[in-house]
Design an enzyme around this catalytic site. Sequence first.
Site, mmCIF file in Angstrom:
data_model
loop_
_atom_site.group_PDB
_atom_site.id
_atom_site.type_symbol
_atom_site.label_atom_id
_atom_site.label_comp_id
_atom_site.label_asym_id
_atom_site.label_seq_id
_atom_site.Cartn_x
_atom_site.Cartn_y
_atom_site.Cartn_z
ATOM 1 N N LYS A 19 58.027 22.830 64.689
ATOM 2 C CA LYS A 19 59.454 22.927 64.989
ATOM 3 C C LYS A 19 59.720 22.210 66.306
ATOM 4 O O LYS A 19 58.826 21.992 67.127
ATOM 5 C CB LYS A 19 59.911 24.385 65.082
ATOM 6 C CG LYS A 19 59.240 25.221 66.198
ATOM 7 C CD LYS A 19 59.861 25.071 67.570
ATOM 8 C CE LYS A 19 59.135 25.925 68.611
ATOM 9 N NZ LYS A 19 59.556 25.608 70.005
ATOM 10 N N ASP A 140 58.371 33.698 68.237
ATOM 11 C CA ASP A 140 58.739 32.556 67.389
ATOM 12 C C ASP A 140 58.346 32.749 65.924
ATOM 13 O O ASP A 140 58.802 31.996 65.060
ATOM 14 C CB ASP A 140 58.080 31.270 67.898
ATOM 15 C CG ASP A 140 58.767 30.705 69.133
ATOM 16 O OD1 ASP A 140 59.841 31.222 69.511
ATOM 17 O OD2 ASP A 140 58.222 29.747 69.716
#
Length: 285
Positions: A19, A140
């Site tokens: 990401k 996360d």
Amino acid sequence: MTQVAPIRTQPTTYFAPAKVNLGLSVRGLRQGGYHELHTIMVPLNVGDDLQIQPAPTLTLAVEGADLPTDAKNLVFRAARAYLDAAGISTGVQITLTKRLPLASGLGGGSSDAATTLMALARLFPAGVDLPKLALKLGADVPFFLIGQAAIAEGVGEILTPLPVPRVPLVLVNPGVEVSAADAYRWLDDEEEFSPALDIEAILDALTTGRPVPYLNALQPHVALRHPPVQEALNLLAEAGLRSPLMSGSGSTCFALAATDDQAHDAARAIARHKPGWWVQATQTL
């Protein structure tokens, strides 16, 4: 503990995407040392691979990086957490192939852990609360369960899916490992917190090709203490790419391209200039 027959018995390979943060605002410090965040997290088409198959016990092998293969590894902890929550007395054999640089701001470890949870949920369906398990593993990790771009708030656990246009980009990691704890501590020392991101303006700029009005609150202090990070940002700009930014707590930086061809050309040019760096043309998913 119960012994449940797995849905599949042959090894299956799962992709764990990286990401980037299309902006990272740190709004303030919460009790317990956590931070109030506001960020857009976007998965990419580059990442790690995990091969998983049923086995009598839980084992982990790692290829492509020198990482622990026991409970010090987030993938191992994710698998152990799922198996225990599901009441599974057997295990799985996991081979993690690392393609992403370590401690790089790309969420590799978190993505590997989330992918492990989802794989085991398919292999041993048991109605386990995956988001709850994911949050215990790391802030996360829940993001990678939803499989698309999202606004992340709180410590990263408050997720709102967000349609983000497909954008080609270039990732550059200068080979510097940055501790996230250090990056946040440097910010805390100066109390340089930032306002919420302008989500609408960021999306508009991504669509129209204009400079993107985002920021990374951690970037100034990381770049000051790790000069290669600033060099990576400069090289991305010099390659004609727009809106260079550090992802997460670093040290990977990225910039946006107008086309896939521009991204690949810029990546090749930077890689020739810095042969020891990790450089990758990719795109948002």
